[in-house]
Design an enzyme around this catalytic site. Structure first.
Site, PDB file in Angstrom:
ATOM      1  N   ARG A   1      54.949  28.156  35.619  1.00  0.00           N
ATOM      2  CA  ARG A   1      56.295  28.715  36.049  1.00  0.00           C
ATOM      3  C   ARG A   1      57.193  27.540  36.339  1.00  0.00           C
ATOM      4  O   ARG A   1      56.526  26.536  37.233  1.00  0.00           O
ATOM      5  CB  ARG A   1      56.080  29.511  37.286  1.00  0.00           C
ATOM      6  CG  ARG A   1      57.380  30.160  37.790  1.00  0.00           C
ATOM      7  CD  ARG A   1      57.145  31.337  38.669  1.00  0.00           C
ATOM      8  NE  ARG A   1      56.227  32.107  38.542  1.00  0.00           N
ATOM      9  CZ  ARG A   1      56.137  33.319  37.608  1.00  0.00           C
ATOM     10  NH1 ARG A   1      57.427  33.442  37.240  1.00  0.00           N
ATOM     11  NH2 ARG A   1      55.341  34.049  37.611  1.00  0.00           N
TER      12      ARG A   1
ATOM     13  N   GLY B   1      47.940  33.334  44.308  1.00  0.00           N
ATOM     14  CA  GLY B   1      47.013  33.064  45.554  1.00  0.00           C
ATOM     15  C   GLY B   1      45.505  32.372  45.180  1.00  0.00           C
ATOM     16  O   GLY B   1      44.781  32.013  45.974  1.00  0.00           O
TER      17      GLY B   1
ATOM     18  N   THR C   1      56.042  37.181  32.955  1.00  0.00           N
ATOM     19  CA  THR C   1      57.073  37.816  33.565  1.00  0.00           C
ATOM     20  C   THR C   1      57.906  38.371  32.438  1.00  0.00           C
ATOM     21  O   THR C   1      59.379  38.462  32.513  1.00  0.00           O
ATOM     22  CB  THR C   1      57.986  36.973  34.364  1.00  0.00           C
ATOM     23  OG1 THR C   1      57.219  35.816  35.053  1.00  0.00           O
ATOM     24  CG2 THR C   1      58.787  37.674  35.310  1.00  0.00           C
TER      25      THR C   1
ATOM     26  N   LYS D   1      46.130  42.657  34.735  1.00  0.00           N
ATOM     27  CA  LYS D   1      46.199  41.612  35.752  1.00  0.00           C
ATOM     28  C   LYS D   1      46.333  42.024  37.197  1.00  0.00           C
ATOM     29  O   LYS D   1      47.461  42.832  37.122  1.00  0.00           O
ATOM     30  CB  LYS D   1      47.707  40.705  35.342  1.00  0.00           C
ATOM     31  CG  LYS D   1      48.434  40.010  36.325  1.00  0.00           C
ATOM     32  CD  LYS D   1      49.927  39.403  35.674  1.00  0.00           C
ATOM     33  CE  LYS D   1      50.546  38.829  36.804  1.00  0.00           C
ATOM     34  NZ  LYS D   1      51.735  38.438  36.351  1.00  0.00           N
TER      35      LYS D   1
ATOM     36  N   GLU E   1      50.385  30.073  29.860  1.00  0.00           N
ATOM     37  CA  GLU E   1      51.507  31.018  29.887  1.00  0.00           C
ATOM     38  C   GLU E   1      52.637  30.333  30.372  1.00  0.00           C
ATOM     39  O   GLU E   1      52.720  29.734  31.511  1.00  0.00           O
ATOM     40  CB  GLU E   1      50.922  31.978  30.875  1.00  0.00           C
ATOM     41  CG  GLU E   1      52.144  33.083  31.081  1.00  0.00           C
ATOM     42  CD  GLU E   1      51.762  33.892  32.487  1.00  0.00           C
ATOM     43  OE1 GLU E   1      52.507  34.489  33.098  1.00  0.00           O
ATOM     44  OE2 GLU E   1      50.431  34.088  32.650  1.00  0.00           O
TER      45      GLU E   1
ATOM     46  N   SER F   1      50.779  27.929  41.083  1.00  0.00           N
ATOM     47  CA  SER F   1      51.131  26.743  41.742  1.00  0.00           C
ATOM     48  C   SER F   1      50.152  25.919  42.124  1.00  0.00           C
ATOM     49  O   SER F   1      50.300  24.576  42.434  1.00  0.00           O
ATOM     50  CB  SER F   1      51.862  27.015  42.998  1.00  0.00           C
ATOM     51  OG  SER F   1      51.170  27.943  43.797  1.00  0.00           O
TER      52      SER F   1
END
Length: 206
Positions: free
Chosen positions: A17, A159, A69, A129, A40, A180
């Protein structure tokens, strides 16, 4: 086309992302060097379709390039043209699953409840997912797998990091989506490769 062989090789989906087209090849090379072959690019990243095109051109059959997304059927068509082979959604949308399957895409839509999961499987989802995983737990995943059809591939997303990936895998996750904890905008390829290696080592404890 199936997601299973890719998950068998390495059950981590690298969610990139915020990545920019000019860095995708170097980041992709770093991830593949650690065995992470599912890449992705969320569509809310800068010029995401160009990043998908570049990943597809650079890695071809060595990586499963996906679009995340995805929220509309027009986006499904666009990511296919860009070279994506995998569609990931943030929500439960059986029509998007049908649109993806009609265009030859692997479909991994988002869900959170058993009702959503069964609706997506009925539409032909290849994998599911579990999102946001922060609001669930490995125990929730075990309970879901007890009622879903045997062999349903569920991938928690949200997370997930080296500190908890083994717990999710032990609970029955077919794979995990990592964002992240693996890549943040501005990360160098070397930093991403180091984080990928830590994730693989943590999975080895499962």
């Amino acid at each position: 086309m199936s997601m299973a062989p890719w998950l068998d090789a390495c059950p981590i989906v690298a969610i990139l992302r915020g990545i920019r087209p000019e860095e995708v090849e170097a980041i992709g090379t770093a991830l593949l060097a650690e065995g992470l072959g599912i890449l992705e690019v969320p569509l809310n990243s800068p010029n995401a379709l160009e990043s998908i095109r570049r990943l597809h051109a650079a890695f071809g059959d060595r990586a499963l390039v996906g679009a995340g997304t995805v929220t509309t059927e027009d986006e499904v068509a666009a990511v296919v043209r860009a070279g994506a082979k995998l569609m990931v959604t943030p929500h439960c949308s059986p029509p998007l699953v049908l649109a993806a399957r009609a265009r030859g895409l692997i479909a991994c839509p988002g869900f959170f409840t058993p009702g959503e999961a069964f609706a997506l499987l009925a539409a032909g989802a290849d994998a599911l997912k579990l999102f946001p995983a922060e609001a669930a737990s490995p125990a929730v995943l075990r309970a879901l797998l007890a009622v879903l059809p045997t062999g349903t591939a569920v991938l928690p997303v949200g997370g997930i990091g080296a500190e908890n990936v083994a717990a999710w895998k032990t609970a029955g996750a077919a794979g995990v989506g990592v964002g992240s904890s693996l890549y943040r905008p501005g990360d160098t390829p070397a930093a991403v490769q180091q984080k990928a290696r830590a994730l693989r080592e943590a999975l080895g404890a499962a």
